[in-house]
Design a protein around this motif. Sequence first.
Motif, PDB file in Angstrom:
ATOM      1  N   GLY A 126      92.704 117.220  18.954  1.00 30.29           N
ATOM      2  CA  GLY A 126      92.099 116.158  19.742  1.00 30.29           C
ATOM      3  C   GLY A 126      92.627 116.095  21.156  1.00 30.29           C
ATOM      4  O   GLY A 126      92.888 117.112  21.801  1.00 30.29           O
ATOM      5  N   ASP A 127      92.831 114.885  21.628  1.00 32.66           N
ATOM      6  CA  ASP A 127      93.373 114.672  22.958  1.00 32.66           C
ATOM      7  C   ASP A 127      94.871 114.966  22.984  1.00 32.66           C
ATOM      8  O   ASP A 127      95.545 114.962  21.946  1.00 32.66           O
ATOM      9  CB  ASP A 127      93.129 113.230  23.400  1.00 32.66           C
ATOM     10  CG  ASP A 127      91.653 112.946  23.639  1.00 32.66           C
ATOM     11  OD1 ASP A 127      90.862 113.908  23.752  1.00 32.66           O
ATOM     12  OD2 ASP A 127      91.296 111.752  23.707  1.00 32.66           O
ATOM     13  N   GLY A 128      95.387 115.171  24.186  1.00 29.14           N
ATOM     14  CA  GLY A 128      96.811 115.417  24.338  1.00 29.14           C
ATOM     15  C   GLY A 128      97.631 114.213  23.935  1.00 29.14           C
ATOM     16  O   GLY A 128      97.201 113.058  24.091  1.00 29.14           O
ATOM     17  N   ASP A 129      98.821 114.466  23.405  1.00 28.51           N
ATOM     18  CA  ASP A 129      99.682 113.371  22.956  1.00 28.51           C
ATOM     19  C   ASP A 129     100.718 112.979  24.008  1.00 28.51           C
ATOM     20  O   ASP A 129     101.645 112.233  23.721  1.00 28.51           O
ATOM     21  CB  ASP A 129     100.371 113.721  21.631  1.00 28.51           C
ATOM     22  CG  ASP A 129     101.358 114.876  21.748  1.00 28.51           C
ATOM     23  OD1 ASP A 129     101.577 115.380  22.872  1.00 28.51           O
ATOM     24  OD2 ASP A 129     101.917 115.292  20.709  1.00 28.51           O
ATOM     25  N   GLY A 130     100.547 113.489  25.237  1.00 25.41           N
ATOM     26  CA  GLY A 130     101.476 113.150  26.305  1.00 25.41           C
ATOM     27  C   GLY A 130     102.542 114.194  26.539  1.00 25.41           C
ATOM     28  O   GLY A 130     103.349 114.046  27.453  1.00 25.41           O
ATOM     29  N   TRP A 131     102.533 115.271  25.723  1.00 32.38           N
ATOM     30  CA  TRP A 131     103.521 116.332  25.853  1.00 32.38           C
ATOM     31  C   TRP A 131     102.802 117.660  26.066  1.00 32.38           C
ATOM     32  O   TRP A 131     101.766 117.932  25.441  1.00 32.38           O
ATOM     33  CB  TRP A 131     104.425 116.388  24.627  1.00 32.38           C
ATOM     34  CG  TRP A 131     105.270 115.162  24.509  1.00 32.38           C
ATOM     35  CD1 TRP A 131     104.899 113.949  23.990  1.00 32.38           C
ATOM     36  CD2 TRP A 131     106.616 115.009  24.943  1.00 32.38           C
ATOM     37  NE1 TRP A 131     105.933 113.062  24.080  1.00 32.38           N
ATOM     38  CE2 TRP A 131     107.001 113.680  24.654  1.00 32.38           C
ATOM     39  CE3 TRP A 131     107.548 115.866  25.547  1.00 32.38           C
ATOM     40  CZ2 TRP A 131     108.273 113.191  24.956  1.00 32.38           C
ATOM     41  CZ3 TRP A 131     108.806 115.379  25.839  1.00 32.38           C
ATOM     42  CH2 TRP A 131     109.160 114.068  25.549  1.00 32.38           C
ATOM     43  N   LYS A 132     103.343 118.483  26.926  1.00 33.51           N
ATOM     44  CA  LYS A 132     102.710 119.744  27.306  1.00 33.51           C
ATOM     45  C   LYS A 132     102.442 120.612  26.077  1.00 33.51           C
ATOM     46  O   LYS A 132     103.317 120.834  25.251  1.00 33.51           O
ATOM     47  CB  LYS A 132     103.617 120.492  28.292  1.00 33.51           C
ATOM     48  CG  LYS A 132     103.017 121.793  28.809  1.00 33.51           C
ATOM     49  CD  LYS A 132     103.963 122.477  29.787  1.00 33.51           C
ATOM     50  CE  LYS A 132     103.373 123.794  30.283  1.00 33.51           C
ATOM     51  NZ  LYS A 132     104.285 124.479  31.236  1.00 33.51           N
ATOM     52  N   GLY A 133     101.210 121.085  25.986  1.00 32.34           N
ATOM     53  CA  GLY A 133     100.858 122.011  24.916  1.00 32.34           C
ATOM     54  C   GLY A 133     100.619 121.365  23.570  1.00 32.34           C
ATOM     55  O   GLY A 133     100.563 122.074  22.561  1.00 32.34           O
ATOM     56  N   GLU A 134     100.451 120.035  23.533  1.00 31.73           N
ATOM     57  CA  GLU A 134     100.281 119.352  22.249  1.00 31.73           C
ATOM     58  C   GLU A 134      99.003 118.519  22.239  1.00 31.73           C
ATOM     59  O   GLU A 134      98.632 117.909  23.240  1.00 31.73           O
ATOM     60  CB  GLU A 134     101.477 118.453  21.954  1.00 31.73           C
ATOM     61  CG  GLU A 134     102.788 119.203  21.903  1.00 31.73           C
ATOM     62  CD  GLU A 134     103.943 118.343  21.420  1.00 31.73           C
ATOM     63  OE1 GLU A 134     103.685 117.339  20.733  1.00 31.73           O
ATOM     64  OE2 GLU A 134     105.098 118.674  21.737  1.00 31.73           O
ATOM     65  N   LYS A 135      98.339 118.490  21.080  1.00 31.68           N
ATOM     66  CA  LYS A 135      97.119 117.717  20.897  1.00 31.68           C
ATOM     67  C   LYS A 135      97.150 117.052  19.525  1.00 31.68           C
ATOM     68  O   LYS A 135      97.527 117.674  18.532  1.00 31.68           O
ATOM     69  CB  LYS A 135      95.882 118.617  21.015  1.00 31.68           C
ATOM     70  CG  LYS A 135      95.691 119.229  22.397  1.00 31.68           C
ATOM     71  CD  LYS A 135      94.440 120.096  22.449  1.00 31.68           C
ATOM     72  CE  LYS A 135      94.233 120.668  23.849  1.00 31.68           C
ATOM     73  NZ  LYS A 135      93.005 121.506  23.914  1.00 31.68           N
ATOM     74  N   TRP A 136      96.712 115.808  19.485  1.00 30.22           N
ATOM     75  CA  TRP A 136      96.702 115.056  18.236  1.00 30.22           C
ATOM     76  C   TRP A 136      95.826 115.753  17.192  1.00 30.22           C
ATOM     77  O   TRP A 136      94.778 116.329  17.512  1.00 30.22           O
ATOM     78  CB  TRP A 136      96.160 113.645  18.461  1.00 30.22           C
ATOM     79  CG  TRP A 136      97.091 112.728  19.185  1.00 30.22           C
ATOM     80  CD1 TRP A 136      97.028 112.373  20.503  1.00 30.22           C
ATOM     81  CD2 TRP A 136      98.219 112.034  18.638  1.00 30.22           C
ATOM     82  NE1 TRP A 136      98.046 111.499  20.811  1.00 30.22           N
ATOM     83  CE2 TRP A 136      98.789 111.271  19.685  1.00 30.22           C
ATOM     84  CE3 TRP A 136      98.792 111.977  17.369  1.00 30.22           C
ATOM     85  CZ2 TRP A 136      99.911 110.475  19.497  1.00 30.22           C
ATOM     86  CZ3 TRP A 136      99.911 111.183  17.176  1.00 30.22           C
ATOM     87  CH2 TRP A 136     100.458 110.445  18.232  1.00 30.22           C
ATOM     88  N   PHE A 137      96.239 115.629  15.923  1.00 30.82           N
ATOM     89  CA  PHE A 137      95.425 116.116  14.809  1.00 30.82           C
ATOM     90  C   PHE A 137      94.366 115.088  14.424  1.00 30.82           C
ATOM     91  O   PHE A 137      94.593 113.871  14.518  1.00 30.82           O
ATOM     92  CB  PHE A 137      96.286 116.350  13.568  1.00 30.82           C
ATOM     93  CG  PHE A 137      97.124 117.599  13.599  1.00 30.82           C
ATOM     94  CD1 PHE A 137      96.659 118.769  14.175  1.00 30.82           C
ATOM     95  CD2 PHE A 137      98.386 117.607  13.005  1.00 30.82           C
ATOM     96  CE1 PHE A 137      97.433 119.919  14.180  1.00 30.82           C
ATOM     97  CE2 PHE A 137      99.155 118.746  13.000  1.00 30.82           C
ATOM     98  CZ  PHE A 137      98.684 119.909  13.585  1.00 30.82           C
ATOM     99  N   ASP A 138      93.243 115.589  13.932  1.00 33.93           N
ATOM    100  CA  ASP A 138      92.273 114.747  13.243  1.00 33.93           C
ATOM    101  C   ASP A 138      92.718 114.671  11.785  1.00 33.93           C
ATOM    102  O   ASP A 138      92.363 115.515  10.963  1.00 33.93           O
ATOM    103  CB  ASP A 138      90.864 115.341  13.343  1.00 33.93           C
ATOM    104  CG  ASP A 138      89.807 114.461  12.684  1.00 33.93           C
ATOM    105  OD1 ASP A 138      90.180 113.407  12.119  1.00 33.93           O
ATOM    106  OD2 ASP A 138      88.622 114.836  12.727  1.00 33.93           O
ATOM    107  N   ILE A 139      93.510 113.671  11.480  1.00 36.23           N
ATOM    108  CA  ILE A 139      94.117 113.571  10.150  1.00 36.23           C
ATOM    109  C   ILE A 139      93.090 113.259   9.066  1.00 36.23           C
ATOM    110  O   ILE A 139      93.417 113.315   7.866  1.00 36.23           O
ATOM    111  CB  ILE A 139      95.235 112.517  10.118  1.00 36.23           C
ATOM    112  CG1 ILE A 139      94.675 111.127  10.485  1.00 36.23           C
ATOM    113  CG2 ILE A 139      96.372 112.928  11.055  1.00 36.23           C
ATOM    114  CD1 ILE A 139      95.664 109.997  10.237  1.00 36.23           C
TER     115      ILE A 139
END
Length: 314
Positions: free
Chosen positions: A157-170
């Motif tokens: 999903g969208d970035g979680d605020g940290w470089k190279g990371e994106k939220w999961f669609d849980i």
Amino acid sequence: MTTRRTPVLLAALGLSVTLFVSACGSDGGGDDGDGGQSATPSAGGGTSAPAPAPSGSAPASPSGSPSGSPAPSPSASASASGQYWHPTPGEAWQWQLSGTVDQSVDVPVYDIDGFENDASVVASLHAKGRKVICYINAGSWEDFRPDAPAFPQSVRGDGDGWKGEKWFDIRQINVLEPLMAQRMDMCKAKGFDAVEPDLLDGYENDTGFPLTADEQLTYNKMIANLAHQRGLGVALKNDVDQVAQLVDYFDFSIDEQCAEYQECDELTPFIKQGKAVLHVEYNVPNSQYCAQSDQLGFSSMEKHLSLDAWRQPC
């Protein structure tokens, strides 16, 4: 690589914080060296388990149900029966997710990155009489992990605020469950005693998906079940608002900034069940929360946001 509470944490850096908690008389003295601090996680360079093969199944619909093992009911939860190792209230710990692990810290519990440390590090800590917790990210995709290609675009999903990371669609549990199981297998194979699955509170963040509290509960119970199936203790990471519903499924809590956010009391159900609350603050000195932490029975310390070796315990 560092953990974090939520992207709000980034905005909190450098700001002065006023707390209502009582000041304590002791400022706790640190017992290990200082290190550089960075607000941007890096890939790191340690040894890693092989990447799991990409899942052959198509992504689930948002309403997809778990494949394989359902989450246990509270009465069936082995957490409540004490079958799995977990730290006890007030037990000292070290949390280091960046840099070479400093094994000289004289505490009974270490929490270190599962990918960036191989089995020899875990064995060395065991030889020193330490129990070791395996950090993995269970809530967002990280492009620097060796298994990153195994996660389809549909769950990012969208970035979680940290470089190279994106939220999961849980909600896509049938996609994520086997991939999380392989990460748990890695922890087990390396000899870890328990797991810290990070970012179990996506439903409270801007993930790019319309996640609900009930979907978060379902996902978190699945994560706990995966750990217990492998004989590993498991921590509830943050997700303070769902402690009452999850305390029976998890063996202990790891919390960032409950004093700063004035919510430490909400974690006491763990203490009442004889399960530790391992607690860290980043932006406030020990004098502003240690008295409260001691009274609640927490295992508290101040750390750099980079989670290097430096620590200032209560």
